[in-house]
Design an enzyme around this catalytic site. Sequence first.
Site, short mmCIF file in Angstrom:
data_model
loop_
_atom_site.label_atom_id
_atom_site.label_comp_id
_atom_site.label_asym_id
_atom_site.label_seq_id
_atom_site.Cartn_x
_atom_site.Cartn_y
_atom_site.Cartn_z
N CYS A 72 0.80 -1.23 0.00
CA CYS A 72 0.00 0.00 0.00
C CYS A 72 0.83 1.28 0.00
CB CYS A 72 -0.98 0.00 1.17
SG CYS A 72 -0.22 0.18 2.81
N HIS A 111 -1.98 0.95 6.97
CA HIS A 111 -2.54 1.02 5.61
C HIS A 111 -2.65 2.47 5.17
CE1 HIS A 111 -4.50 -0.08 1.97
NE2 HIS A 111 -5.58 0.62 2.26
N ASP A 126 -8.16 3.71 -3.57
CA ASP A 126 -7.20 2.85 -2.87
C ASP A 126 -6.74 1.77 -3.83
OD1 ASP A 126 -5.79 1.16 -1.22
OD2 ASP A 126 -7.41 0.86 0.23
#
Length: 278
Positions: A72, A111, A126
């Site tokens: 991420c 995250h 995302d």
Amino acid sequence: MTLRAADIDAYFARIGWAGPVATDRATLNAIAAHHPAAIPFENLDPYLDRPVDLAPDALVAKLIHGQRGGYCFEQNGLLRLVLEKIGFAVTPLSGRVVWNMDPETVTARTHMVLRVDLPEGPVLIDSGFGSAVPTGVLDLVPDIAQPTPHEPFRFIRIGDEWRAQIQIGREWRTTYRFDLMPQQQVDYAVANWFTSTHPDSHFRHGLTLARPLPGRRISLRGNAFATHPPGGVGERRTLTEPEEVVAIIEGEFGLRIPDRKALLARLHHDLPAMVAAG
């Protein structure tokens, strides 16, 4: 560092998007669908005890030009640079991952996710949540199921906390919890250091790869290669030889392995225990 025009051109070539680019929802949706399909989620560097560099030039070199993916902080770190260069108003956020856990579990903020402010309201994008990455832009509104090219997603709000959820079959499952506090780059540097180097980080102990493709998702978790059609029954294949794993990484995920010899050696060490565990 801000990206150059040539970097933006190379990015869109990498994700396979040749359509119009503007500061609008249509562009964001194109990116949300194409980015994770072309730049897979992967943790090869932590698994091979290699550093994960979040510097902009390192992200460009690895994810755009190096035929690699990332997790991420890399995926959404690069995406943030791209969106800001295009002209979007981006606010970086952080979340507590509770995927495949009790959603009340208190986990660290490991995250990264991006808020983008559009004229019609704020949205989240995302490209870095692995096998449950949303392949569409999501309005930052609670309690509304939102379709994507794959599964529906929604947000639940409890006070100042938001919960991102994906619908699997008839069940809504929480992926991560987050709030709207803007994050600084140093926050990601600390979280990235833990995720990539701490002995307790699961990214150090097993392979985790994921890629959403049209009509299906593929994933590699340890030695289990799976294909999941949205709303359908998935297929799972157990890999028993290091060469099988390498072939899947290079073929199905289209990745360039940074150190093939080291990966084969690590797999020769780890696979027997995986196979024995079933």
